[in-house]
Design a protein around this motif. Structure first.
Motif: not given
Length: 450
Positions: A320-327, A335-338, A435-438
């Motif tokens: 499960t992926v939540y905002p502003e998180s790293t998985l 890494h997710f950043q909005t 949403l920038i996913a790196t």
């Protein structure tokens, strides 16, 4: 001979005068001579003796002989008895290999417990000749040609420049006493067969065999150093990091001066044996899909390349992926950043970064492994495409496909992680948040393997 010993220790930098040495003494002529030389040189040392309990009363008399020698000369003495036969049986080892493992493990234990700086063994020049012959008869690379190193970690061998003949002469001239190991005459052991049959025959061809071997050993060492230097350069050039492993271009291997030798040296550290490497090289032009295994690695041919990866079972996964998180996923981290559209500074061409219209996202998202039947609308392409076909078109190695992750929003594919987004989620003039996913791939560190 004492001068020769001091010169050899200094030249090879085996130890410094202030270091404390653990001298391993069996009671045989070589170790007794080394004991006498250490005593006359005034070195700081203690004695360790192994009783392998293989020759009954003879083994016990060896132990008593070495104990008396140490006590008589005021030298600290360590002794240990081993049930060598049981250890060999329990670990499926030959008696010789079992004894070797037991003694070196105990020597290291003593060194750590009593703070000995070095462990000295009484290997001499003829041992190098015998070891080289054994290596040649069993198959060896260039490293096997120089026999026994004079220094290996904290193990030192101060007598390697002395022949068996010179050692015996010294012992007789100094009226030394030693113990004869009756097993040394049994030619069922490879080393004894070489000692009693092969070496005497070679000495008939060249009476200066020991001196020639000493010279050759130095040449082989220099050759090996040059060889290792160039092999390391080839490793850097030919082992190309990929997700969880490395790729090797077959054409690049064939362009080297000695393709099979280079491939062998690249793959041996990964646990592939010589026979398997022969097969890999011989079949390099056959169709894709051929797979070869070492205990920990898989080498698979895919088109014009080999792909070297760790052997591991990748079971199905879902996170499960939540905002502003790293998985963390099997192939790396995401890494997710909005950010707002006003903060956006432009697109990067890097395929490991995804730019997604955040207004179309319904949190939380899901990351899972792709499955047969998964489809999406690849950004920059026309129509729908199966994920499996997309990965084939990109020539993703078979060994890597099962590890690829996909980002899911309400059952729809948003991003093939590290490759391509779905055009449904592209940035448009009406986008307000991005949403920038790196994706940071997990690239295996070659230095930890070689």
């Amino acid at each position: 001979m004492l001068h020769e010993l001091r010169q050899f220790i200094s030249e090879k930098q085996l130890f410094s005068p202030d270091e404390k040495i653990l001298l391993t003494v069996s009671g045989g002529i070589d170790s007794i001579v080394l004991f006498d030389l250490f005593l006359k040189a005034g070195f700081s040392f203690a004695v360790a003796h192994c009783n392998f309990c293989l020759r009954g009363d003879e083994s016990d008399k060896d132990e008593q002989f070495v104990s008396d020698l140490a006590i008589r000369n005021g030298i600290s003495f360590h002794v240990k008895r081993f049930d060598t036969s049981s250890f060999a049986s329990d670990n499926a080892l030959s008696i010789q290999m079992a004894a070797r493992e037991l003694r070196y493990a105990w020597f290291e234990e003593l060194a750590q417990t009593f703070k000995y700086d070095r462990i000295a063994t009484a290997h001499q020049l003829n041992d190098i000749i015998e070891t080289t012959m054994i290596n040649l008869s069993r198959g060896t690379g260039i490293a096997g040609l120089h026999g026994i190193p004079e220094k290996n970690g904290n193990i030192i061998r101060p007598l390697l420049s002395s022949s068996r003949t010179s050692i015996r002469s010294y012992a007789e001239e100094n009226n030394l006493e030693w113990r004869e190991d009756s097993s040394n005459i049994e030619e069922k052991y490879a080393r004894n067969l070489i000692r009693h049959q092969v070496v005497p025959a070679l000495k008939k061809l060249n009476p200066n065999l020991e001196e020639i071997f000493k010279q050759n050993t130095e040449r082989f060492k220099g050759t090996e150093q040059l060889f290792k230097h160039h092999i390391q350069q080839y490793r850097k050039e030919l082992l190309v990091p990929i997700l969880n492993g490395h790729s090797i271009s077959i054409a690049s291997i064939d362009a080297t001066p000695a393709p099979f030798t280079i491939l062998t040296e690249l793959l041996l550290p990964f646990g592939f044996n010589f026979v398997t490497i022969q097969s890999i090289y011989k079949n390099r032009f056959q169709a894709s899909g051929a797979a070869y295994y070492s205990p920990a690695f898989l080498l698979q041919k895919d088109r014009e390349d080999w792909f070297l990866t760790t052997i591991e079972q990748i079971s199905e996964f879902e996170f499960t992926v939540y905002p502003e998180s790293t998985l963390t996923v099997p192939t790396g981290t995401v890494h997710f950043q909005t950010i707002s559209i006003e903060s956006f500074k432009g697109f990067s061409n890097a395929q490991n970064i995804a730019y997604i219209d955040a207004d179309k996202i319904d949190w939380p998202l899901t990351i899972r492994n792709w499955q047969d039947g998964d489809k999406f609308y690849p950004f920059g392409m026309q129509g729908m495409k199966k994920v499996s076909d997309f990965l084939i078109d990109l020539k993703v190695p078979v060994s890597q496909k099962k590890k690829i992750s996909i980002l899911i929003n309400k059952g729809e594919i948003v991003w093939i992680v590290g490759f391509r987004t779905d055009k449904t989620y592209k940035i448009t003039d009406s986008t307000k948040k991005i949403l920038i996913a790196t994706f940071s791939p997990l690239i295996q560190d070659l230095d930890n393997i070689i």
